[in-house]
Design a protein around this motif. Structure first.
Motif, PDB file in Angstrom:
ATOM      1  N   ILE A 190       0.835  -1.203   0.000  1.00 38.71           N
ATOM      2  CA  ILE A 190       0.000   0.000   0.000  1.00 38.71           C
ATOM      3  C   ILE A 190       0.871   1.254   0.000  1.00 38.71           C
ATOM      4  CG2 ILE A 190      -1.601   1.340   1.426  1.00 38.71           C
ATOM      5  CD1 ILE A 190      -2.984  -1.312   2.074  1.00 38.71           C
ATOM      6  N   THR A 191       1.920   1.251   0.811  1.00 37.47           N
ATOM      7  CA  THR A 191       2.825   2.392   0.851  1.00 37.47           C
ATOM      8  C   THR A 191       3.476   2.623  -0.511  1.00 37.47           C
ATOM      9  OG1 THR A 191       3.263   1.982   3.193  1.00 37.47           O
ATOM     10  CG2 THR A 191       4.842   3.372   2.015  1.00 37.47           C
ATOM     11  N   ALA A 192       3.927   1.558  -1.151  1.00 35.05           N
ATOM     12  CA  ALA A 192       4.568   1.689  -2.463  1.00 35.05           C
ATOM     13  C   ALA A 192       3.582   2.167  -3.525  1.00 35.05           C
ATOM     14  CB  ALA A 192       5.182   0.358  -2.876  1.00 35.05           C
ATOM     15  N   ALA A 193       2.343   1.696  -3.452  1.00 33.12           N
ATOM     16  CA  ALA A 193       1.336   2.101  -4.443  1.00 33.12           C
ATOM     17  C   ALA A 193       1.038   3.594  -4.346  1.00 33.12           C
ATOM     18  CB  ALA A 193       0.057   1.296  -4.247  1.00 33.12           C
ATOM     19  N   ILE A 194       0.965   4.120  -3.131  1.00 32.37           N
ATOM     20  CA  ILE A 194       0.680   5.545  -2.953  1.00 32.37           C
ATOM     21  C   ILE A 194       1.905   6.377  -3.326  1.00 32.37           C
ATOM     22  CG2 ILE A 194       0.101   7.334  -1.264  1.00 32.37           C
ATOM     23  CD1 ILE A 194      -1.588   5.166   0.176  1.00 32.37           C
ATOM     24  N   ARG A 195       3.083   5.930  -2.902  1.00 30.61           N
ATOM     25  CA  ARG A 195       4.301   6.687  -3.207  1.00 30.61           C
ATOM     26  C   ARG A 195       4.682   6.607  -4.682  1.00 30.61           C
ATOM     27  NH1 ARG A 195       8.127   5.687   2.007  1.00 30.61           N
ATOM     28  NH2 ARG A 195       7.037   7.131   3.361  1.00 30.61           N
ATOM     29  N   GLU A 196       4.174   5.619  -5.389  1.00 35.46           N
ATOM     30  CA  GLU A 196       4.405   5.551  -6.824  1.00 35.46           C
ATOM     31  C   GLU A 196       3.728   6.723  -7.524  1.00 35.46           C
ATOM     32  OE1 GLU A 196       2.529   2.599  -9.907  1.00 35.46           O
ATOM     33  OE2 GLU A 196       4.199   1.631  -8.869  1.00 35.46           O
ATOM     34  N   ARG A 197       2.573   7.126  -6.986  1.00 38.76           N
ATOM     35  CA  ARG A 197       1.830   8.235  -7.571  1.00 38.76           C
ATOM     36  C   ARG A 197       2.252   9.581  -6.996  1.00 38.76           C
ATOM     37  NH1 ARG A 197      -0.889   3.660  -7.780  1.00 38.76           N
ATOM     38  NH2 ARG A 197      -2.422   3.258  -9.409  1.00 38.76           N
ATOM     39  N   ASP A 198       2.718   9.596  -5.743  1.00 36.56           N
ATOM     40  CA  ASP A 198       3.193  10.820  -5.097  1.00 36.56           C
ATOM     41  C   ASP A 198       4.416  10.476  -4.243  1.00 36.56           C
ATOM     42  OD1 ASP A 198       3.587  13.269  -3.902  1.00 36.56           O
ATOM     43  OD2 ASP A 198       1.826  13.164  -2.618  1.00 36.56           O
ATOM     44  N   PRO A 199       5.624  10.667  -4.769  1.00 40.45           N
ATOM     45  CA  PRO A 199       6.836  10.283  -4.038  1.00 40.45           C
ATOM     46  C   PRO A 199       7.030  11.018  -2.711  1.00 40.45           C
ATOM     47  CG  PRO A 199       7.333  10.703  -6.348  1.00 40.45           C
ATOM     48  CD  PRO A 199       5.922  11.138  -6.119  1.00 40.45           C
ATOM     49  N   ALA A 200       6.411  12.170  -2.532  1.00 43.82           N
ATOM     50  CA  ALA A 200       6.576  12.935  -1.295  1.00 43.82           C
ATOM     51  C   ALA A 200       5.556  12.559  -0.230  1.00 43.82           C
ATOM     52  CB  ALA A 200       6.475  14.427  -1.593  1.00 43.82           C
ATOM     53  N   ALA A 201       4.700  11.601  -0.511  1.00 47.22           N
ATOM     54  CA  ALA A 201       3.643  11.221   0.434  1.00 47.22           C
ATOM     55  C   ALA A 201       4.223  10.530   1.662  1.00 47.22           C
ATOM     56  CB  ALA A 201       2.646  10.295  -0.248  1.00 47.22           C
ATOM     57  N   GLU A 202       3.589  10.808   2.801  1.00 49.05           N
ATOM     58  CA  GLU A 202       3.924  10.125   4.049  1.00 49.05           C
ATOM     59  C   GLU A 202       2.748   9.224   4.378  1.00 49.05           C
ATOM     60  OE1 GLU A 202       5.067  12.766   7.163  1.00 49.05           O
ATOM     61  OE2 GLU A 202       6.362  13.931   5.834  1.00 49.05           O
ATOM     62  N   VAL A 203       2.990   7.915   4.424  1.00 50.50           N
ATOM     63  CA  VAL A 203       1.913   6.938   4.579  1.00 50.50           C
ATOM     64  C   VAL A 203       2.071   6.216   5.913  1.00 50.50           C
ATOM     65  CG1 VAL A 203       0.793   4.947   3.540  1.00 50.50           C
ATOM     66  CG2 VAL A 203       1.906   6.628   2.076  1.00 50.50           C
TER      67      VAL A 203
END
Length: 109
Positions: free
Chosen positions: A63-76
């Motif tokens: 899940i973390t990789a899927a979100i950071r793939e779309r927004d590299p600056a995201a904190e999950v």
């Protein structure tokens, strides 16, 4: 006395640069670029999702990789016990939910 002949190794290719350059947040004016009135941190919002089907650290990484793939600056942050995902990201809620659903998890709310 015998000498050992050693092969000379070919020089190794240069390594790629290790720094990451992010696009400038400056806005263009008629002259030199002026700093933006809002920083990228201001555009970030916290998205909270209730996700079903998470049970292990593999789920957290996926899940973390899927979100950071779309927004590299995201904190999950993923809470397995509560079944929640909190992401501080510039993406809209629908895009975060779509990223989680694309990994095969059910977004309940």
């Amino acid at each position: 006395m015998w000498r050992r002949w050693r092969r000379r190794r070919a020089p190794s290719p240069p390594s790629p640069p290790r720094c990451v350059t992010w696009p400038s947040t400056a806005t263009a004016t008629s002259g030199p670029t002026a700093p933006s009135s809002t920083s990228w941190k201001d555009a970030m919002a916290t998205v909270a999702l209730k996700v079903e089907g998470m049970s292990c650290q593999h789920c957290v990484r996926a899940i973390t990789a899927a979100i950071r793939e779309r927004d590299p600056a995201a904190e999950v942050r993923v809470d397995l016990a509560a079944g929640t995902v909190h992401a501080e990201t510039s993406l809209p809620r629908e895009a975060v939910a779509a990223a989680v659903a694309a990994e095969g998890y059910t977004v309940a709310g």
